[in-house]
Design an enzyme around this catalytic site. Sequence first.
Site, mmCIF file in Angstrom:
data_model
loop_
_atom_site.group_PDB
_atom_site.id
_atom_site.type_symbol
_atom_site.label_atom_id
_atom_site.label_comp_id
_atom_site.label_asym_id
_atom_site.label_seq_id
_atom_site.Cartn_x
_atom_site.Cartn_y
_atom_site.Cartn_z
ATOM 1 N N ASP A 155 0.853 -1.189 0.000
ATOM 2 C CA ASP A 155 0.000 0.000 0.000
ATOM 3 C C ASP A 155 0.890 1.241 0.000
ATOM 4 O OD1 ASP A 155 -1.837 -2.023 0.487
ATOM 5 O OD2 ASP A 155 -2.917 -0.933 2.059
ATOM 6 N N LYS A 179 -10.448 -0.669 -1.836
ATOM 7 C CA LYS A 179 -10.220 -0.818 -0.394
ATOM 8 C C LYS A 179 -10.677 0.439 0.327
ATOM 9 C CE LYS A 179 -6.593 -1.611 3.101
ATOM 10 N NZ LYS A 179 -5.176 -2.006 3.322
ATOM 11 N N LYS A 187 -7.461 2.753 -2.933
ATOM 12 C CA LYS A 187 -7.818 2.732 -1.513
ATOM 13 C C LYS A 187 -8.150 4.156 -1.077
ATOM 14 C CE LYS A 187 -5.364 1.856 2.899
ATOM 15 N NZ LYS A 187 -4.136 1.293 3.495
#
Length: 303
Positions: A149, A248, A212
Amino acid sequence: MGECNCNHEHHNKYEEAICHSQVCVDDEKVKAAVAEIIAKHTEENMNVDVYKFLLNTIDLTTLSSEDSESSVAAFVQKVNDFESNYPMYKNVAAICVYSRFAEVVRSVLEVSEVNVTVCSANFPSSQSRLEVKTTETALAVLDGANEVDIVFNLGLYRDEAYEDLCDEISEIKTSCKDAHLKVILETGALKTAKHIRNASILSMYSGADFIKTSTGKMYPGASLEAAYVMCKCIKEYYDKHGVMKGFKASGGIRTTEDAVKYYTIVKEVLGEKWLTNEYFRIGASSLANSLFADISGTDVAPF
């Protein structure tokens, strides 16, 4: 919405993708669409089967300045213990830690279905040299991370340096090798549907496997409106290119009801194909225990 009215004489492929997007960027219309989906469909998803599914989408996260090798090892052991104590339930999707702890997670983790996720590339600010970001990422993958990430470079975005921004994401993606790359947009900083749409498109066209919402560190966390816009962008990308990208939600999602609302957005905007932890995740720490309480009808907190 589909007209190209950018003020650039020479468009690159990223600007073209933004200009030709049909995703709605009217904030009031987005808000109304979200309110309608939530009002119509949330209640039908408030059931134990959905809660079990959601538990299996969680990237169980510890991102504290006080994290240490021993504290992270103990954190991972809770996931191992859950597998032993509750074999009737699917486990969390991943354990998410700072990049330096990838090796600790990989060495302690005994559950093969649970991924090792790291926050890398100078998380959460993204303010370092690209060489530092790619090196940190490559080392984390070498240490056993299979998901990475990173944070979208808001500074380059503000300067409209789209090619530099996208080249950065692409280079980090290369340093990931076979690991999946999730790009954190920091929707709380981007604020508007237009900026969230733009960041979604730039990230996906640069090689992000997932987009995300938030770090949960520096700006407001996830919102249902941001999730809606991001999912619309993912759907548009799929319709154009035939490639599924993941979504996400992260930052402030603590209760079962919160999680179900994000599930509802994903289900209604993207459809059943995305209702798998290969394409839908929630980054959280306390949420896992909330879901487990509602699944089991107990106040046991295994995580």
